[in-house]
Scaffold this motif. Structure first.
Motif, PDB file in Angstrom:
ATOM      1  N   GLN A  42       0.673  -1.269   0.229  1.00  0.00           N
ATOM      2  CA  GLN A  42      -0.292   0.289   0.599  1.00  0.00           C
ATOM      3  C   GLN A  42       1.293   1.198   0.039  1.00  0.00           C
ATOM      4  OE1 GLN A  42      -0.261  -2.583   2.144  1.00  0.00           O
ATOM      5  NE2 GLN A  42      -2.468  -3.781   1.192  1.00  0.00           N
ATOM      6  N   GLU A  43       2.148   1.243   0.818  1.00  0.00           N
ATOM      7  CA  GLU A  43       2.659   2.460   0.776  1.00  0.00           C
ATOM      8  C   GLU A  43       3.167   2.582  -0.531  1.00  0.00           C
ATOM      9  OE1 GLU A  43       4.376   2.644   5.381  1.00  0.00           O
ATOM     10  OE2 GLU A  43       5.402   0.891   4.196  1.00  0.00           O
TER      11      GLU A  43
ATOM     12  N   ARG B 189       4.180   2.207 -10.315  1.00  0.00           N
ATOM     13  CA  ARG B 189       3.575   1.221  -9.605  1.00  0.00           C
ATOM     14  C   ARG B 189       3.102   0.431 -10.786  1.00  0.00           C
ATOM     15  NH1 ARG B 189       0.369   4.897  -8.603  1.00  0.00           N
ATOM     16  NH2 ARG B 189      -1.260   4.579 -10.167  1.00  0.00           N
TER      17      ARG B 189
ATOM     18  N   ALA C 107       2.277   1.013  -3.673  1.00  0.00           N
ATOM     19  CA  ALA C 107       1.212   2.501  -4.173  1.00  0.00           C
ATOM     20  C   ALA C 107       1.175   3.320  -3.859  1.00  0.00           C
ATOM     21  CB  ALA C 107       0.224   1.700  -4.190  1.00  0.00           C
ATOM     22  N   GLN C 108       1.618   4.289  -3.237  1.00  0.00           N
ATOM     23  CA  GLN C 108       1.249   5.452  -2.954  1.00  0.00           C
ATOM     24  C   GLN C 108       2.093   6.648  -3.254  1.00  0.00           C
ATOM     25  OE1 GLN C 108      -0.466   5.729   1.330  1.00  0.00           O
ATOM     26  NE2 GLN C 108      -1.814   4.982   0.712  1.00  0.00           N
ATOM     27  N   GLN C 109       3.412   5.935  -2.877  1.00  0.00           N
ATOM     28  CA  GLN C 109       4.301   6.633  -3.559  1.00  0.00           C
ATOM     29  C   GLN C 109       5.527   6.911  -4.641  1.00  0.00           C
ATOM     30  OE1 GLN C 109       7.251   6.110   0.100  1.00  0.00           O
ATOM     31  NE2 GLN C 109       5.810   5.806   1.219  1.00  0.00           N
TER      32      GLN C 109
END
Length: 210
Positions: free
Chosen positions: A114-115, A125, A117-119
């Motif tokens: 999840q981290e 990604r 995918a956000q960064q």
């Protein structure tokens, strides 16, 4: 005195009769209660044996799962790391857990899925998820391949370099399994095929929109 003695004798007789009737009733019920008790004890014994069997089975499965994970985790992580490098995502390592959830090492930090995918950028990604799918498909499918791998436009955000690198990986994966790539950027993929020399493993189906 005679009448009093007779009354007391009658009371004693009645009491004795009631006690005898109670004892006979208890004896009749005791046999049934004893049978029920035996059944309950047998049921308890079987329940304990079943519990012990389930506990042993769970422990055995956990041991097998851990041993299996150790067997394929190294190959899976190593193969995924190579894919990340080939795709140019900028990430170095991908580590999978027993449930196939993964963590990504990016710029010296270990990130959860999840981290990451956000960064990460959109292109990086997409490359991360493609590497994860190809690595898991290879390990689960084995050397003989397996079910077809269906990808929905995995290079939608990739630059030209990553697109070509990704298609080379898919051509390699197609030696073990069928790979179906769905995309709407027809001209871009035709250009990429020309750059790759139109490998025989790639077949293009141009389907018109309804």
């Amino acid at each position: 005195l005679g009448r009093e003695e007779r009354r007391e004798a009658e009371e004693r007789e009645e009491t004795l009769t009631e006690v005898s009737a109670f004892l006979r009733g208890y004896e009749e019920k005791y046999a049934g209660l004893a049978r029920k008790l035996d059944l309950l004890q047998e049921g308890l014994r079987r329940a304990v044996e079943f519990r012990d069997a389930v506990t042993l089975a769970r422990q055995t499965l956990e041991t097998i799962s851990q041993e299996t994970y150790r067997d394929w985790a190294v190959d899976l992580n190593t193969f995924a790391a190579g894919l990340l490098k080939d795709l140019g995502t900028g990430s170095r390592n991908m580590e999978f857990g027993e449930d196939l959830a993964f963590q990504l090492r990016h710029r010296g930090k270990m990130l959860t899925e999840q981290e990451a995918a956000q960064q990460l950028s959109a292109g990086a990604r997409d490359g991360m998820y493609l590497a994860a799918r190809l690595a898991v498909a290879r390990v689960l499918g084995g050397e003989e391949g397996g079910a077809p791998l269906i990808l929905d436009d995995p290079f939608a955000h990739a630059d030209d370099q990553r697109l070509l690198a990704g298609l080379r990986l898919l051509v390699s994966a197609a030696r073990r399994r069928q790979v179906l790539l769905l995309a709407c950027q027809h001209s871009r993929y035709h250009w990429a095929l020309e750059q790759l020399g139109r490998p025989e493993a790639l077949a293009v189906l141009d389907l018109p929109f309804p």
